[in-house]
Design an enzyme around this catalytic site. Sequence first.
Site, PDB file in Angstrom:
ATOM      1  N   VAL A  62       0.833  -1.201   0.000  1.00 21.25           N
ATOM      2  CA  VAL A  62       0.000   0.000   0.000  1.00 21.25           C
ATOM      3  C   VAL A  62       0.871   1.256   0.000  1.00 21.25           C
ATOM      4  O   VAL A  62       1.961   1.268   0.578  1.00 21.25           O
ATOM      5  CB  VAL A  62      -0.968  -0.006   1.214  1.00 21.25           C
ATOM      6  CG1 VAL A  62      -0.236   0.154   2.530  1.00 21.25           C
ATOM      7  CG2 VAL A  62      -2.051   1.052   1.055  1.00 21.25           C
ATOM      8  N   CYS A  63       0.395   2.283  -0.692  1.00 23.68           N
ATOM      9  CA  CYS A  63       1.014   3.606  -0.658  1.00 23.68           C
ATOM     10  C   CYS A  63      -0.122   4.617  -0.526  1.00 23.68           C
ATOM     11  O   CYS A  63      -1.220   4.273  -0.099  1.00 23.68           O
ATOM     12  CB  CYS A  63       1.877   3.856  -1.901  1.00 23.68           C
ATOM     13  SG  CYS A  63       0.945   3.984  -3.442  1.00 23.68           S
ATOM     14  N   ALA A  64       0.106   5.853  -0.928  1.00 27.64           N
ATOM     15  CA  ALA A  64      -0.933   6.872  -0.797  1.00 27.64           C
ATOM     16  C   ALA A  64      -2.076   6.656  -1.782  1.00 27.64           C
ATOM     17  O   ALA A  64      -3.246   6.717  -1.410  1.00 27.64           O
ATOM     18  CB  ALA A  64      -0.342   8.268  -0.968  1.00 27.64           C
ATOM     19  N   GLY A  66      -1.760   4.227  -4.812  1.00 28.78           N
ATOM     20  CA  GLY A  66      -1.700   2.989  -5.576  1.00 28.78           C
ATOM     21  C   GLY A  66      -0.633   2.931  -6.654  1.00 28.78           C
ATOM     22  O   GLY A  66      -0.402   1.869  -7.229  1.00 28.78           O
ATOM     23  N   MET A  90      -3.985   4.433   0.490  1.00 30.83           N
ATOM     24  CA  MET A  90      -4.508   4.988   1.728  1.00 30.83           C
ATOM     25  C   MET A  90      -5.615   6.006   1.471  1.00 30.83           C
ATOM     26  O   MET A  90      -6.476   6.214   2.328  1.00 30.83           O
ATOM     27  CB  MET A  90      -3.376   5.601   2.553  1.00 30.83           C
ATOM     28  CG  MET A  90      -2.381   4.575   3.072  1.00 30.83           C
ATOM     29  SD  MET A  90      -3.118   3.245   4.056  1.00 30.83           S
ATOM     30  CE  MET A  90      -3.620   4.155   5.514  1.00 30.83           C
TER      31      MET A  90
END
Length: 103
Positions: A62-64, A66, A90
């Site tokens: 996961v990141c901010a 995708g 996120m």
Amino acid sequence: MKEITTDELKSLLLSHDVVNVIDVREDEEVTMGMIPNAKHIPMNDIPNHINDFNNEETYYIVCAGGVRSAKVAEYLLDHHIDAVNIEGGMKAWGSEGLEFKRI
């Protein structure tokens, strides 16, 4: 590359004892909150931690939003590590049920 939604990840987290979530955002981003029990490894540090991954397990990246997580998932897959990108990151997860990390 495999992808799942944040809703699918939430269901996994509720139904399994251990889910390997790797948060690849930068330090300042994770201070705003992380998925409970996620491990934080910034994207640029992933190559230094490649030996920390078990090729018999699945990792949810996961990141901010995708994009970075998709790149990390591809990198891990290239190294024979089962990785799944979290669509929307996120931003899609929202602020519900987050743990906050102090740096």
